[in-house]
Design an enzyme around this catalytic site. Structure first.
Site, PDB file in Angstrom:
ATOM      1  N   HIS A 160       0.984  -1.195  -0.057  1.00 15.59           N
ATOM      2  CA  HIS A 160       0.007  -0.043   0.019  1.00 15.59           C
ATOM      3  C   HIS A 160       0.755   1.352   0.068  1.00 15.59           C
ATOM      4  O   HIS A 160       0.461   2.198  -0.560  1.00 15.59           O
ATOM      5  CB  HIS A 160      -0.915  -0.056   1.207  1.00 15.59           C
ATOM      6  CG  HIS A 160      -1.975  -1.051   0.969  1.00 15.59           C
ATOM      7  ND1 HIS A 160      -3.546  -0.744   1.028  1.00 15.59           N
ATOM      8  CD2 HIS A 160      -1.911  -2.462   0.985  1.00 15.59           C
ATOM      9  CE1 HIS A 160      -3.913  -1.804   1.020  1.00 15.59           C
ATOM     10  NE2 HIS A 160      -3.085  -2.900   1.106  1.00 15.59           N
ATOM     11  N   ASP A 196      -6.232   5.296   2.705  1.00 13.14           N
ATOM     12  CA  ASP A 196      -6.415   3.825   2.415  1.00 13.14           C
ATOM     13  C   ASP A 196      -7.772   3.277   2.567  1.00 13.14           C
ATOM     14  O   ASP A 196      -8.215   3.949   3.693  1.00 13.14           O
ATOM     15  CB  ASP A 196      -5.403   3.253   3.026  1.00 13.14           C
ATOM     16  CG  ASP A 196      -4.791   1.773   2.549  1.00 13.14           C
ATOM     17  OD1 ASP A 196      -3.905   1.921   1.816  1.00 13.14           O
ATOM     18  OD2 ASP A 196      -5.737   0.785   2.764  1.00 13.14           O
TER      19      ASP A 196
END
Ligand code: UDP
Length: 480
Positions: free
Chosen positions: A19, A122
């Protein structure tokens, strides 16, 4: 921001390399268009980011880092556990997510202090939608996955085809998708098995609800790769989305490619020297990302399978040796001696994009993490798909059934963190299928064509370039 100020965007990636790496690339892409980017992270994750943005800063891009303390101990984790790669057992995941949720207060502090024009956060931080709304800041969601897998998991949830089969191994088709995609219940992730009430499922539910209230979604993909799914996601499922990838293509030279992620366990020079001595498309690269772990018995099967295939290889093994004399019982007797010059084992972290982009590399054995998958597409290499967990089985279907640029090694079962076991014969066969013969040639041609389109997508006038432009314009007009 006002008319006289550039846009300021906060980026808040989840604490996992899969990520953080694409988020850093994304921040660079925005910064290249004059946006001021601030990446928010924790103290132990910050060095990786500062290393990756070093070069960019010398180019005059405006990228900053802000850190907030990660409450590991308070959430019942060992001191210093701030990244998914230091999670050693599946039962630590709940505590890790708890710690992540405890960041809301310090994060809001930062928002009130800096008041950015937009927040790209996120999917694992669902609370950021409301946190940002308090300050009238639009939040964009970043999943780090493909449009295909977003559509597939949404249609699975809507139509529940997995509840209409009689066994875990019976295949079913996910209804209402542009392609006929077959899966089994065994290949579904825990969070797609909709009935179970677990902490992770609760988090995914919150994440979906927060997404509905957020400004939209940014996706690391390009329109031409999955146009049917980009259209489906926007028009059928009614989501607002921008595709701005492949973001890894923002790393232009070898130095930048080598600085992506952790400190590599091999120098850029050593790696290039080894690859430069090889013929084009002759080396297969094997790597399973930053999280998946295999038991020694599986590593041994891989070693034997690779040797039997006769192909030259670079193989990344996450287990590290404590010292030179350490015996690695799992390696077949005399393996490294026999493979000298033919196979290179990298223990720890490899400069993946540097390797994949080298012309000597002609195939990729991958766990199908979306970053790796897209990096493989961008490098134009056929793939052996070996999914383990997360949404990797969807990515496998995309590579093998839709794009037709890879073959499956034959994984049957989704497992959290530790892989299902695959025999040496299957490994040998799949590696040869992507490296030699007519079928390999066809897959390679298709992969190379996609790589060319990927490059055009991020260049001026390309689909991703234009989508990023319209997003920046929209955000700009919103705050003027
Ligand atoms: N990666 C790397 N070197 C390694 C292992 C991974 O550079 O030895 C990078 C890889 O290029 C990709 C990311 O780490 O950008 C892994 O993300 P992915 O989505 O493929 O898998 P995950 O680690 O999230 O399972």
């Amino acid at each position: 921001g006002s008319a006289s100020h550039p846009l300021h965007i906060f980026f808040f990636p989840f604490f996992a390399h899969g990520h953080m790496i694409p988020t850093i690339d994304m921040a660079r892409l925005f910064a290249a268009r004059g946006v001021v980017a601030t990446i928010v992270t924790t103290p132990l994750n910050a060095p990786l980011i500062s290393k990756a943005i070093q070069k960019t800063i010398t180019l005059g891009y405006k990228i900053n880092i802000q850190t907030i303390k990660f409450p590991s101990v308070e959430a019942g984790l060992p001191e210093g556990c701030e990244n998914v790669d230091s999670i050693t057992s599946p039962n630590m995941i709940g505590n890790f997510m708890k710690a992540a949720a405890m960041l809301q207060e310090p994060f809001e502090q930062l928002l009130s202090e800096y008041h950015p024009d937009c927040l790209v956060a996120d999917m694992f931080f669902p609370w950021t939608t409301d946190a940002a709304a308090q300050f009238d800041i639009p939040r964009l969601v970043f999943h780090g996955t493909s449009l295909f897998s977003l559509c597939a998991s949404e249609c699975l949830r809507l139509y529940e085809p997995h509840k209409k089969v009689s066994s875990d191994s019976e295949s079913f088709v996910i209804p209402n998708l542009p392609d006929e995609i077959r899966l089994t219940r065994m290949q579904l992730s825990d969070f797609d098995k909709t009935d179970e009430v677990t902490d992770i499922n609760k988090l995914f539910k919150e994440s979906r609800e927060a997404e509905k209230r957020s400004y939209g979604v940014v996706v690391n993909s390009f329109y031409e790769l999955e146009h049917a799914y980009a259209d489906h996601y926007r028009e059928v499922l009614g989501r607002k989305a921008w595709h701005i990838g492949p973001v890894s293509l923002c790393n232009r030279d070898n130095e930048e490619k080598a600085q992506r992620g952790k400190e590599a366990s091999i120098t850029e020079h050593e790696c290039l020297k080894w690859l430069d001595s090889k013929k084009p498309n002759s080396v297969v690269y094997i790597c399973f990302g930053s999280v998946a772990n295999f038991p020694e018995s599986q590593l041994r099967e891989i070693a034997i399978g690779l040797e039997a295939s006769g192909q030259e290889f670079i193989w990344v093994v996450r287990k590290s040796k404590h010292n030179e004399e350490d015996k690695e019982e799992w390696l077949p007797e005399g393996f490294e001696k026999r493979m000298e010059g033919k196979g290179l084992i990298i223990r720890g972290w490899a400069p993946q994009v540097l390797i994949l982009d080298h012309e000597a590399v002609g195939g990729f054995v991958t766990h199908c993490g979306w970053n790796s998958t897209l990096e493989g597409v961008s490098a134009g290499v056929p793939m052996v798909t070996w999914p383990v967990s997360a949404e990797q089985f969807y990515n496998e279907k995309q590579v093998t059934q839709i794009l037709k640029i890879g073959v499956g090694v034959g994984v049957q079962k989704w497992v959290r963190m530790v892989g299902d076991s695959i025999k040496k014969e299957a490994i040998e066969k799949a590696v040869n299928q992507i490296m030699v013969g007519e079928e390999a040639e066809e897959m390679r041609n298709r992969a190379k064509a996609l790589a060319d389109i990927a490059r055009l997508a991020v260049e001026a006038g390309g689909s991703s370039y234009s989508d990023l432009n319209s997003l920046i314009q929209e955000l700009g007009s919103r705050c003027h």
